[in-house]
Motif scaffolding. Sequence first.
Motif, PDB file in Angstrom:
ATOM      1  N   LEU A 253      -6.737  -4.235  -8.609  1.00 33.20           N
ATOM      2  CA  LEU A 253      -5.459  -4.748  -9.098  1.00 33.20           C
ATOM      3  C   LEU A 253      -5.724  -5.796 -10.170  1.00 33.20           C
ATOM      4  O   LEU A 253      -6.832  -6.298 -10.320  1.00 33.20           O
ATOM      5  CB  LEU A 253      -4.611  -5.322  -7.956  1.00 33.20           C
ATOM      6  CG  LEU A 253      -5.224  -6.386  -7.025  1.00 33.20           C
ATOM      7  CD1 LEU A 253      -5.144  -7.766  -7.623  1.00 33.20           C
ATOM      8  CD2 LEU A 253      -4.476  -6.377  -5.686  1.00 33.20           C
TER       9      LEU A 253
ATOM     10  N   VAL B 255      -2.494   4.155  -5.649  1.00 29.27           N
ATOM     11  CA  VAL B 255      -2.409   3.035  -4.710  1.00 29.27           C
ATOM     12  C   VAL B 255      -3.105   3.425  -3.413  1.00 29.27           C
ATOM     13  O   VAL B 255      -2.859   4.502  -2.859  1.00 29.27           O
ATOM     14  CB  VAL B 255      -0.928   2.658  -4.438  1.00 29.27           C
ATOM     15  CG1 VAL B 255      -0.841   1.485  -3.474  1.00 29.27           C
ATOM     16  CG2 VAL B 255      -0.213   2.333  -5.747  1.00 29.27           C
ATOM     17  N   SER B 256      -3.982   2.572  -2.913  1.00 31.07           N
ATOM     18  CA  SER B 256      -4.699   2.839  -1.661  1.00 31.07           C
ATOM     19  C   SER B 256      -3.745   2.736  -0.471  1.00 31.07           C
ATOM     20  O   SER B 256      -2.650   2.159  -0.571  1.00 31.07           O
ATOM     21  CB  SER B 256      -5.851   1.849  -1.492  1.00 31.07           C
ATOM     22  OG  SER B 256      -6.796   2.000  -2.530  1.00 31.07           O
TER      23      SER B 256
ATOM     24  N   HIS C 105      -3.583  -1.522   0.108  1.00 30.83           N
ATOM     25  CA  HIS C 105      -4.149  -1.910  -1.185  1.00 30.83           C
ATOM     26  C   HIS C 105      -4.393  -3.410  -1.301  1.00 30.83           C
ATOM     27  O   HIS C 105      -5.448  -3.851  -1.758  1.00 30.83           O
ATOM     28  CB  HIS C 105      -3.195  -1.463  -2.305  1.00 30.83           C
ATOM     29  CG  HIS C 105      -3.848  -1.367  -3.647  1.00 30.83           C
ATOM     30  ND1 HIS C 105      -4.202  -0.159  -4.229  1.00 30.83           N
ATOM     31  CD2 HIS C 105      -4.221  -2.324  -4.527  1.00 30.83           C
ATOM     32  CE1 HIS C 105      -4.764  -0.384  -5.409  1.00 30.83           C
ATOM     33  NE2 HIS C 105      -4.787  -1.688  -5.614  1.00 30.83           N
TER      34      HIS C 105
ATOM     35  N   SER D  53      -9.458  -2.104  -2.255  1.00 38.24           N
ATOM     36  CA  SER D  53      -8.761  -0.906  -2.744  1.00 38.24           C
ATOM     37  C   SER D  53      -9.662  -0.100  -3.677  1.00 38.24           C
ATOM     38  O   SER D  53     -10.631  -0.618  -4.240  1.00 38.24           O
ATOM     39  CB  SER D  53      -7.480  -1.306  -3.479  1.00 38.24           C
ATOM     40  OG  SER D  53      -7.792  -2.079  -4.639  1.00 38.24           O
TER      41      SER D  53
ATOM     42  N   ILE E 127      -0.530  -2.896 -10.028  1.00 33.51           N
ATOM     43  CA  ILE E 127      -1.209  -1.938  -9.150  1.00 33.51           C
ATOM     44  C   ILE E 127      -0.862  -0.548  -9.668  1.00 33.51           C
ATOM     45  O   ILE E 127       0.278  -0.088  -9.530  1.00 33.51           O
ATOM     46  CB  ILE E 127      -0.763  -2.092  -7.681  1.00 33.51           C
ATOM     47  CG1 ILE E 127      -1.061  -3.509  -7.184  1.00 33.51           C
ATOM     48  CG2 ILE E 127      -1.455  -1.067  -6.800  1.00 33.51           C
ATOM     49  CD1 ILE E 127      -0.602  -3.766  -5.761  1.00 33.51           C
ATOM     50  N   GLY E 128      -1.824   0.105 -10.300  1.00 33.20           N
ATOM     51  CA  GLY E 128      -1.525   1.381 -10.945  1.00 33.20           C
ATOM     52  C   GLY E 128      -0.503   1.163 -12.046  1.00 33.20           C
ATOM     53  O   GLY E 128      -0.622   0.256 -12.875  1.00 33.20           O
TER      54      GLY E 128
ATOM     55  N   GLY F  15       0.805  -1.212   0.000  1.00 35.63           N
ATOM     56  CA  GLY F  15       0.000   0.000   0.000  1.00 35.63           C
ATOM     57  C   GLY F  15       0.836   1.260   0.000  1.00 35.63           C
ATOM     58  O   GLY F  15       2.063   1.228   0.006  1.00 35.63           O
ATOM     59  N   ARG F  16       0.139   2.395  -0.005  1.00 35.70           N
ATOM     60  CA  ARG F  16       0.809   3.692  -0.064  1.00 35.70           C
ATOM     61  C   ARG F  16       1.338   4.152   1.294  1.00 35.70           C
ATOM     62  O   ARG F  16       2.360   4.842   1.370  1.00 35.70           O
ATOM     63  CB  ARG F  16      -0.166   4.757  -0.623  1.00 35.70           C
ATOM     64  CG  ARG F  16       0.501   6.073  -0.988  1.00 35.70           C
ATOM     65  CD  ARG F  16      -0.475   7.062  -1.596  1.00 35.70           C
ATOM     66  NE  ARG F  16      -1.420   7.575  -0.588  1.00 35.70           N
ATOM     67  CZ  ARG F  16      -2.700   7.219  -0.525  1.00 35.70           C
ATOM     68  NH1 ARG F  16      -3.204   6.365  -1.397  1.00 35.70           N
ATOM     69  NH2 ARG F  16      -3.493   7.719   0.398  1.00 35.70           N
TER      70      ARG F  16
ATOM     71  N   HIS G 244       2.630   0.414 -11.373  1.00 33.19           N
ATOM     72  CA  HIS G 244       3.662  -0.458 -10.820  1.00 33.19           C
ATOM     73  C   HIS G 244       3.323  -1.927 -11.060  1.00 33.19           C
ATOM     74  O   HIS G 244       2.153  -2.305 -11.142  1.00 33.19           O
ATOM     75  CB  HIS G 244       3.834  -0.209  -9.320  1.00 33.19           C
ATOM     76  CG  HIS G 244       4.481   1.111  -9.005  1.00 33.19           C
ATOM     77  ND1 HIS G 244       3.795   2.302  -9.078  1.00 33.19           N
ATOM     78  CD2 HIS G 244       5.751   1.412  -8.614  1.00 33.19           C
ATOM     79  CE1 HIS G 244       4.612   3.299  -8.736  1.00 33.19           C
ATOM     80  NE2 HIS G 244       5.793   2.778  -8.468  1.00 33.19           N
TER      81      HIS G 244
ATOM     82  N   ILE H 209       4.295   1.545  -1.884  1.00 34.61           N
ATOM     83  CA  ILE H 209       4.290   2.091  -3.239  1.00 34.61           C
ATOM     84  C   ILE H 209       3.717   3.505  -3.140  1.00 34.61           C
ATOM     85  O   ILE H 209       2.512   3.694  -2.934  1.00 34.61           O
ATOM     86  CB  ILE H 209       3.452   1.232  -4.205  1.00 34.61           C
ATOM     87  CG1 ILE H 209       3.992  -0.211  -4.245  1.00 34.61           C
ATOM     88  CG2 ILE H 209       3.465   1.843  -5.602  1.00 34.61           C
ATOM     89  CD1 ILE H 209       3.175  -1.149  -5.118  1.00 34.61           C
TER      90      ILE H 209
ATOM     91  N   ASP I 124      -7.034  -8.580  -2.611  1.00 39.88           N
ATOM     92  CA  ASP I 124      -7.296  -7.147  -2.690  1.00 39.88           C
ATOM     93  C   ASP I 124      -7.995  -6.708  -1.407  1.00 39.88           C
ATOM     94  O   ASP I 124      -8.974  -7.323  -0.985  1.00 39.88           O
ATOM     95  CB  ASP I 124      -8.176  -6.848  -3.905  1.00 39.88           C
ATOM     96  CG  ASP I 124      -8.364  -5.354  -4.138  1.00 39.88           C
ATOM     97  OD1 ASP I 124      -8.956  -4.695  -3.269  1.00 39.88           O
ATOM     98  OD2 ASP I 124      -7.938  -4.863  -5.185  1.00 39.88           O
TER      99      ASP I 124
END
Length: 253
Positions: A66, A41-42, A45, A62, A86-87, A27-28, A89, A36, A59
Motif C-alpha cells: 500500500l 487487494v489481499s 490487507h 499484503s 490500495i490497488g 481487505g478483500r 482504491h 474492498i 500493512d
Amino acid sequence: MAAKLILSMDGTVIKEYPLNKERMTIGRKEHNDIVIDNLAVSGEHAAVVTIMHDSFLEDLDSTNGLEVNGTPTKKHFLQNNDVIEIGKHKLKYVNDQITKTTSADFERTMVMRSPPGQSAAAKAGTMKTPVKPNQPAAAGGAEETGKFGAPTSAAPAKPAAQADAGKPAVVQILTGPNAGKELELVKNLTTLGKPGLQVAVLTRRPQGFFITHVEGASFPLVNGKELTNQAHQLNDHDVIELAGIKMEFYFKV
C-alpha cells in the motif's frame, strides 16, 4: 466527531467508515471491517489501530502493498487528509481532532511539555527526583539522573513493569538540545519520534506500558536491543533510542 476513512475509486466516493473500534481491518474477504472487492487487494490487507484521537496504519504482509500520499509504507502514523492507496482504491483519513502529537515532531512536543521553572541542572541532563514529605531520601543522598545508565542500587529496576501499571509514568530525554526535559504519559497512546523518519507509539494497557514501532525503515532500540514487529513491554528505567534521541522511561515516585 470520530475520525473516519472515506473509500473512493476514480474520484467517486463509495462509502465512509467511522473509526469507532480500536482495530479495524481492510481487505478483500467479507470478515474485514472495510471490504474492498478487488483482486489486487489481499484477503487481509491492512489494519488501522485507533486509540483516543490517534490512529496508525499497518500493512498486514499484503501481496501488493500500500501507499500513503504516494509513498510505499508498511506502518504509518495517520494525519488529517492522508490518502491511503490500495490497488485502484483510495482511503482518505479525516480527523478534525488535532493533537500535539500529530502537529509537531517529538522534540517540539518535549519543549511544550517541559516542566515549568526547570533548573539549569535539569537542562544539562540531570533531574532530581522529588522527595515526598516524611519520605526518607535514597541511601547516600543518591539522585536519579538523566544520564544513560543503570538505576542506583537504592532504587533497583523491577524485573517487570506490571506491578507499576497503575502508576503515572514519564519519558525523559537524555541526549540532544532538549536533554533533561520530560513528557508525562497522560494519554492511552503517546506518539514519539519524527514523522517521515522514525515513529513509535507508547500505549498504556492494564498490564503496563508498551512500545510499538509504527514508521521508519529501522526499528527503535530498548536498552540497546532492536525491537520487533510485536509490542514490547517497558520496565522501569528502560532506555529507548528513537529518531537519533535517547530517552528514559520510568515510573514517577
